[in-house]
Design a protein around this motif. Structure first.
Motif, PDB file in Angstrom:
ATOM      1  N   ILE A 232      -3.368 -10.664   2.186  1.00 27.93           N
ATOM      2  CA  ILE A 232      -1.988 -10.169   2.265  1.00 27.93           C
ATOM      3  C   ILE A 232      -1.734  -9.563   3.642  1.00 27.93           C
ATOM      4  N   GLU A 233      -2.695  -8.763   4.139  1.00 29.86           N
ATOM      5  CA  GLU A 233      -2.573  -8.207   5.492  1.00 29.86           C
ATOM      6  C   GLU A 233      -2.494  -9.312   6.534  1.00 29.86           C
ATOM      7  N   GLY A 234      -3.166 -10.429   6.255  1.00 30.62           N
ATOM      8  CA  GLY A 234      -3.177 -11.553   7.195  1.00 30.62           C
ATOM      9  C   GLY A 234      -1.900 -12.370   7.194  1.00 30.62           C
ATOM     10  N   GLY A 235      -0.939 -12.020   6.333  1.00 29.70           N
ATOM     11  CA  GLY A 235       0.353 -12.692   6.356  1.00 29.70           C
ATOM     12  C   GLY A 235       0.453 -13.926   5.498  1.00 29.70           C
ATOM     13  N   HIS A 236      -0.439 -14.051   4.481  1.00 37.01           N
ATOM     14  CA  HIS A 236      -0.467 -15.274   3.673  1.00 37.01           C
ATOM     15  C   HIS A 236       0.375 -15.182   2.409  1.00 37.01           C
ATOM     16  N   GLY A 237       1.029 -14.055   2.183  1.00 36.48           N
ATOM     17  CA  GLY A 237       1.883 -13.939   1.013  1.00 36.48           C
ATOM     18  C   GLY A 237       2.016 -12.511   0.545  1.00 36.48           C
ATOM     19  N   LEU A 238       2.801 -12.337  -0.513  1.00 35.66           N
ATOM     20  CA  LEU A 238       2.961 -11.024  -1.140  1.00 35.66           C
ATOM     21  C   LEU A 238       1.834 -10.797  -2.142  1.00 35.66           C
ATOM     22  N   GLY A 239       1.685  -9.567  -2.577  1.00 34.05           N
ATOM     23  CA  GLY A 239       0.684  -9.280  -3.587  1.00 34.05           C
ATOM     24  C   GLY A 239       0.913  -7.931  -4.227  1.00 34.05           C
ATOM     25  N   ARG A 240       0.383  -7.785  -5.427  1.00 33.94           N
ATOM     26  CA  ARG A 240       0.396  -6.504  -6.156  1.00 33.94           C
ATOM     27  C   ARG A 240      -0.936  -5.815  -5.906  1.00 33.94           C
ATOM     28  N   ILE A 241      -0.876  -4.589  -5.379  1.00 34.34           N
ATOM     29  CA  ILE A 241      -2.076  -3.885  -4.937  1.00 34.34           C
ATOM     30  C   ILE A 241      -2.062  -2.470  -5.518  1.00 34.34           C
ATOM     31  N   PRO A 242      -3.213  -1.957  -5.928  1.00 34.25           N
ATOM     32  CA  PRO A 242      -3.265  -0.538  -6.331  1.00 34.25           C
ATOM     33  C   PRO A 242      -2.850   0.360  -5.165  1.00 34.25           C
ATOM     34  N   VAL A 243      -2.129   1.432  -5.474  1.00 36.75           N
ATOM     35  CA  VAL A 243      -1.617   2.319  -4.431  1.00 36.75           C
ATOM     36  C   VAL A 243      -2.742   2.912  -3.587  1.00 36.75           C
ATOM     37  N   TYR A 244      -3.889   3.249  -4.230  1.00 37.51           N
ATOM     38  CA  TYR A 244      -4.983   3.839  -3.457  1.00 37.51           C
ATOM     39  C   TYR A 244      -5.457   2.899  -2.349  1.00 37.51           C
ATOM     40  N   ASP A 245      -5.364   1.586  -2.601  1.00 38.47           N
ATOM     41  CA  ASP A 245      -5.797   0.581  -1.625  1.00 38.47           C
ATOM     42  C   ASP A 245      -4.710   0.345  -0.580  1.00 38.47           C
ATOM     43  N   ALA A 246      -3.452   0.316  -1.032  1.00 36.40           N
ATOM     44  CA  ALA A 246      -2.343  -0.002  -0.132  1.00 36.40           C
ATOM     45  C   ALA A 246      -1.975   1.141   0.800  1.00 36.40           C
ATOM     46  N   TRP A 247      -2.084   2.382   0.323  1.00 34.39           N
ATOM     47  CA  TRP A 247      -1.556   3.533   1.050  1.00 34.39           C
ATOM     48  C   TRP A 247      -2.096   3.663   2.473  1.00 34.39           C
ATOM     49  N   PRO A 248      -3.419   3.595   2.700  1.00 34.77           N
ATOM     50  CA  PRO A 248      -3.916   3.713   4.084  1.00 34.77           C
ATOM     51  C   PRO A 248      -3.396   2.602   4.995  1.00 34.77           C
ATOM     52  N   LYS A 249      -3.201   1.415   4.442  1.00 38.42           N
ATOM     53  CA  LYS A 249      -2.750   0.276   5.239  1.00 38.42           C
ATOM     54  C   LYS A 249      -1.251   0.372   5.527  1.00 38.42           C
ATOM     55  N   ILE A 250      -0.511   0.968   4.596  1.00 38.18           N
ATOM     56  CA  ILE A 250       0.912   1.212   4.835  1.00 38.18           C
ATOM     57  C   ILE A 250       1.078   2.241   5.949  1.00 38.18           C
ATOM     58  N   LYS A 251       0.269   3.300   5.897  1.00 36.65           N
ATOM     59  CA  LYS A 251       0.321   4.311   6.958  1.00 36.65           C
ATOM     60  C   LYS A 251      -0.061   3.716   8.305  1.00 36.65           C
ATOM     61  N   ALA A 252      -1.002   2.767   8.294  1.00 36.98           N
ATOM     62  CA  ALA A 252      -1.448   2.150   9.544  1.00 36.98           C
ATOM     63  C   ALA A 252      -0.482   1.082  10.051  1.00 36.98           C
ATOM     64  N   GLY A 253       0.462   0.657   9.203  1.00 37.64           N
ATOM     65  CA  GLY A 253       1.449  -0.326   9.622  1.00 37.64           C
ATOM     66  C   GLY A 253       1.063  -1.769   9.375  1.00 37.64           C
ATOM     67  N   SER A 254      -0.071  -2.017   8.704  1.00 41.54           N
ATOM     68  CA  SER A 254      -0.483  -3.399   8.464  1.00 41.54           C
ATOM     69  C   SER A 254       0.084  -3.952   7.162  1.00 41.54           C
ATOM     70  N   LEU A 255       0.645  -3.091   6.319  1.00 36.21           N
ATOM     71  CA  LEU A 255       1.336  -3.522   5.105  1.00 36.21           C
ATOM     72  C   LEU A 255       2.648  -2.767   4.971  1.00 36.21           C
ATOM     73  N   GLU A 256       3.610  -3.394   4.290  1.00 34.27           N
ATOM     74  CA  GLU A 256       4.884  -2.743   4.001  1.00 34.27           C
ATOM     75  C   GLU A 256       5.195  -2.905   2.519  1.00 34.27           C
ATOM     76  N   LEU A 257       5.869  -1.899   1.959  1.00 34.47           N
ATOM     77  CA  LEU A 257       6.269  -1.965   0.562  1.00 34.47           C
ATOM     78  C   LEU A 257       7.418  -2.936   0.352  1.00 34.47           C
ATOM     79  N   VAL A 258       7.430  -3.568  -0.815  1.00 35.51           N
ATOM     80  CA  VAL A 258       8.491  -4.493  -1.207  1.00 35.51           C
ATOM     81  C   VAL A 258       9.058  -4.019  -2.548  1.00 35.51           C
ATOM     82  N   LEU A 259      10.372  -3.975  -2.659  1.00 36.00           N
ATOM     83  CA  LEU A 259      11.044  -3.552  -3.891  1.00 36.00           C
ATOM     84  C   LEU A 259      10.457  -2.232  -4.406  1.00 36.00           C
ATOM     85  N   GLU A 260      10.371  -1.251  -3.499  1.00 38.92           N
ATOM     86  CA  GLU A 260       9.715   0.005  -3.866  1.00 38.92           C
ATOM     87  C   GLU A 260      10.503   0.827  -4.871  1.00 38.92           C
TER      88      GLU A 260
END
Length: 303
Positions: A232-260
């Motif tokens: 998902i970080e590599g740009g291959h599509g959307l995905g459902r991710i646990p918040v504990y996993d997504a949160w550090p990557k969202i802060k780092a800018g490598s992931l963005e929330l969708v339909l939050e």
């Protein structure tokens, strides 16, 4: 400013008010009256010369100063609790081996750090940790505790719920720039997805009284949660991710929330163990510790 024993008590009370969410809940948790809890907060604010909490009849909110002060108060309270726990351990310290299995991603990000702290508290307990996304036969492998994200398929085993993990929809900035950001659940069907084999092929969302079930498809499928997130970080599509996993990557800018503004189903995490193992002191200690650890992590991870 000289720190008195009374102020130390007030600091612990303040930390409990923040963590319990209200003066009433904190009073019940620590066995004081609400009036005494309120007295401690007012006295702290008077001594410090700053407002720590904005209070209404229904809720409390930390001020900027209160948030900074809470971080220190929390550490003091946790260190005191740890000191008490260490003394209890010395009275009747548990010993022996615990064999544990859990999925790779949640293992590396949450269980291994938790076990590291657990081992410091109980140094005479040995750990044998197996990280695998396959479902291990607990009885055949002699496993004491398996971390699983689904209810028990085998009624011959016992389980204790450890936590409920929130999930979110994410995509990489590059993917969303190229394919556009979905604004409704129906638009999700037009997107590529990174498919995680261990979950359903449909994404369930809700908002208010309305719920949606979206069939998803994609050209990448994996049985490994860390690989899913990396794709998902590599740009291959959307995905459902646990918040504990997504949160550090969202802060780092490598992931963005969708339909939050939509809610997704949570993941229930269970500790599964053989029948009769609940009488094991070291296993009970580990299960209770993991429950508390998940609560702490949940407090630290929020959008």
């Amino acid at each position: 400013m000289t720190l008195s024993f009374e102020q130390l008590k007030s600091m612990v009370v303040f930390a409990q008010v923040v963590e319990q969410g209200s003066l009433t809940a904190a009073a019940k948790h620590i066995g004081l009256s609400r009036a005494v809890v309120s007295y401690h907060i007012k006295k702290l604010e008077s001594q410090l010369g700053v407002k720590l909490l904005n209070r209404s009849t229904r809720s409390i909110a930390l001020t900027e100063a209160g948030n900074e002060y809470y971080q220190s108060c929390r550490i003091i309270a946790e260190q005191a609790a740890t000191a008490n726990q260490q003394i209890e351990n010395l009275k009747n310290e548990p010993v022996g081996l615990l064999k544990i299995t859990c999925p790779v991603n949640v293992g590396l990000q949450m269980i291994v750090p938790a076990l590291s702290e657990f081992r410091r508290l109980y140094p005479k307990i040995e750990l044998d940790v197996m990280l695998t996304d396959e479902v291990v036969n607990i009885m055949q492998e002699g496993i004491d505790l398996a971390i699983r994200g689904a209810p028990l398929p085998d009624s011959g085993l016992q389980a204790s719920k450890l936590s409920t993990l929130a999930t979110c929809l994410c995509g990489s900035p590059d993917y969303l720039k190229k394919r556009g950001r979905p604004s409704t659940p129906a638009e999700l069907e037009q997107h590529d997805w990174v498919i995680y084999k261990l979950t359903s092929g449909a994404i369930k969302l809700s908002k208010g009284c309305r719920s949606y079930s979206i069939a998803v498809k994609g050209s990448i499928t994996t049985n490994n949660a860390a690989a899913r997130t990396a794709f998902i970080e590599g740009g291959h599509g959307l995905g459902r991710i646990p918040v504990y996993d997504a949160w550090p990557k969202i802060k780092a800018g490598s992931l963005e929330l969708v339909l939050e503004d939509y809610q997704l189903s949570d993941i229930n995490v269970y500790g599964v163990f053989p029948p009769g193992s609940a009488n094991s002191k070291k296993l009970r200690l580990l299960i209770d510790y993991l429950k508390d650890y998940f609560v702490k992590v949940d407090r630290q991870v929020s959008f």
